[in-house]
Enzyme design. Structure first.
Site, short mmCIF file in Angstrom:
data_model
loop_
_atom_site.label_atom_id
_atom_site.label_comp_id
_atom_site.label_asym_id
_atom_site.label_seq_id
_atom_site.Cartn_x
_atom_site.Cartn_y
_atom_site.Cartn_z
N THR A 117 -5.10 -11.19 13.02
CA THR A 117 -6.24 -10.26 12.93
C THR A 117 -6.00 -9.23 11.83
O THR A 117 -4.91 -8.67 11.74
CB THR A 117 -6.43 -9.54 14.28
OG1 THR A 117 -6.67 -10.54 15.27
CG2 THR A 117 -7.60 -8.57 14.23
N CYS B 184 24.84 2.19 3.17
CA CYS B 184 25.84 2.53 4.17
C CYS B 184 25.84 1.46 5.25
O CYS B 184 24.85 1.23 5.92
CB CYS B 184 25.52 3.87 4.82
SG CYS B 184 25.41 5.20 3.65
N ALA C 218 0.81 -1.22 0.00
CA ALA C 218 0.00 0.00 0.00
C ALA C 218 0.84 1.27 0.00
O ALA C 218 0.50 2.25 -0.67
CB ALA C 218 -0.94 0.00 1.21
N HIS C 219 1.96 1.25 0.73
CA HIS C 219 2.67 2.52 0.92
C HIS C 219 3.50 2.96 -0.28
O HIS C 219 4.13 4.01 -0.27
CB HIS C 219 3.53 2.50 2.20
CG HIS C 219 4.82 1.75 2.11
ND1 HIS C 219 6.01 2.39 1.85
CD2 HIS C 219 5.13 0.44 2.27
CE1 HIS C 219 7.00 1.49 1.86
NE2 HIS C 219 6.47 0.31 2.11
C1 LIG Z 1 9.16 -1.33 -1.13
C2 LIG Z 1 9.37 -2.59 -1.84
C3 LIG Z 1 9.23 -3.82 -1.19
C4 LIG Z 1 8.93 -3.92 0.30
O1 LIG Z 1 7.61 -3.55 0.56
P1 LIG Z 1 7.11 -3.38 2.07
O2 LIG Z 1 5.63 -3.26 1.95
O3 LIG Z 1 7.76 -2.12 2.56
O4 LIG Z 1 7.51 -4.57 2.84
C5 LIG Z 1 9.39 -4.97 -1.92
N1 LIG Z 1 9.69 -4.92 -3.24
C6 LIG Z 1 9.83 -3.78 -3.89
C7 LIG Z 1 10.14 -3.79 -5.34
C8 LIG Z 1 9.68 -2.57 -3.22
O5 LIG Z 1 9.84 -1.44 -3.89
#
Ligand SMILES: *Cc1c(COP(=O)(O)O)cnc(C)c1O
Length: 386
Positions: free
Chosen positions: A242, A328, A205-206
């Site tokens: 949950t 890093c 989602a993010h």
């Molecule tokens: C950000 C990302 C992830 C990890 O996703 P999360 O929801 O932060 O665990 C995995 N694969 C790719 C290609 C990403 O850009």
């Protein structure tokens, strides 16, 4: 820090802000409508269950999938772990050979490292200098005991879009499962699990204006995975725990908004990205754009600036929030493993910057960012040579 002095955010591939329309949908599910979606005996539970069902339709909708094929997770890392480890455990009778690509996200690569510890054999394909793997490479790697091929849809560092449909079709013909980490692609470019012959797909989602801590795994009907988390048998036994109702509601809304606005947004951002890229490349000496520029996400560019020290450059670019593939560790700065896999020389890999634009990037942001990069690089080159 006041808003006006905060750096311009050009790191949307790392994470996106929550779209206000998404936040709006999420808020009631923290307070009045706080029910457990697994509570079958009262209104609180029924409401939550219905909200999750709606989100499931929204997520399925952006993928061309059926809602029964969506399992909610805590994000793409978990979805990748579930897809890969779950396929390994459920297919021991078929074999234990896997195929992936050296430029995958660590959530995929480290999961395969874990599988190797369990006894699996993994082939890591090295992409061409432009970041793309070829269908021939995949075909050559397949064996009678190959269980699954995992190739990311779009790369987080350089944005290149792999020939997913061709790879998926080949896997289907050979009876091999096809997983794609589509975290960077969903909501940015059209993704269709049928047209792309995808069996398993991870998303988060993010990365598409939803909240952190919510994601999903698409699992094609009929495909068996072994759960990696046991408990109350939520998500049809695939992922116990949950449900994060506000997060899931946010993911659903984020998919709906992205689906409706993707075409226009991609066009606008591609124009801004091209402007940024062209102005930097045409005014600064010794630059190179990393990765294929045609088969690429619309909102990202990865540029190496050859005449300056990479670590210094990133520190000096304090008016923009961008990232570098350099990792890093306490002892040293390592150049990006993605750029290294493409054969980019170390000095250029160190001096690479990923600019990733997004929904709230403006023309002014881009003009300011370009001027800032030009000014910083000019100053660094002058200081260095004088
Ligand atoms: C950000 C990302 C992830 C990890 O996703 P999360 O929801 O932060 O665990 C995995 N694969 C790719 C290609 C990403 O850009």
């Amino acid at each position: 820090m006041t808003t006006s002095t905060r750096p311009i955010y050009l790191d949307y591939n790392a994470t996106t802000p929550v779209d206000p329309r998404v936040l709006d949908q999420m808020l009631p599910w923290f307070t009045e409508q706080f029910g457990n979606a697994a509570s079958r005996t009262h209104l609180y539970g029924w409401e939550a269950e219905e909200a999750v069902a709606k989100a499931r339709r929204q997520v399925a909708g952006i993928l061309g999938a059926s809602e029964k094929e969506i399992a909610f997770t805590s994000g793409a890392t978990e979805a990748n772990n579930l897809a890969i480890k779950g396929a390994y455990e459920a297919n021991r009778h078929r074999g234990s050979h896997f195929v992936t690509v050296a430029t995958e996200h660590k959530a995929v690569l480290d999961t395969f490292k874990h599988l190797e510890g369990w006894g699996a054999e993994v082939t890591y394909l090295v992409p061409a200098a432009d970041g793309l793997v070829s269908i021939e490479q995949v075909a050559e790697a397949l064996r009678p005991d190959t269980v699954l091929v995992s190739v990311m849809y779009a790369n987080n560092e350089i944005g290149v879009i792999q020939p997913v449909a061709e790879i998926g079709k080949l896997c289907r013909e050979r009876g091999v499962l096809f997983h794609t980490d589509a975290t960077q692609a969903v909501g940015k470019v059209p993704v269709d699990v049928d047209k792309d012959y995808i069996d398993l797909l991870s998303l988060s989602a993010h990365k598409l204006y939803g909240p952190k801590g919510a994601g999903a795994l698409y699992v094609r009907k009929g495909i068996k995975l072994t759960a990696q988390q046991d408990g109350g048998r939520h998500e049809r036994g695939l992922r116990s725990g949950t449900l994060n109702v506000p997060g899931i509601v946010g993911l659903g809304k984020a998919c709906e908004v992205a689906g409706a606005e993707m075409a226009l947004e991609a066009k606008r951002l591609a124009q801004l990205r091209d402007k940024l890229e062209n102005e930097i490349v045409s005014t600064i000496n010794n630059t190179q754009v990393n990765g294929n520029r045609e088969h690429r996400l619309p909102q990202v560019t990865n540029i190496s600036i050859g005449d300056v020290d990479g670590e210094q450059l990133l520190m000096n670019l304090n008016r923009i929030a961008v990232s570098s593939g350099s990792a890093c560790t306490s002892a040293s700065v390592e150049p990006s493993y993605v750029l290294k896999a493409l054969g980019v020389p170390d000095d250029l890999a160190y001096a690479s910057i990923r600019f990733s634009l997004g929904r709230f990037s403006t023309e002014t942001d881009i003009a300011t960012a370009v001027a800032h990069v030009q000014e910083v690089v000019t100053r660094m080159v002058e200081n260095h040579t004088s």
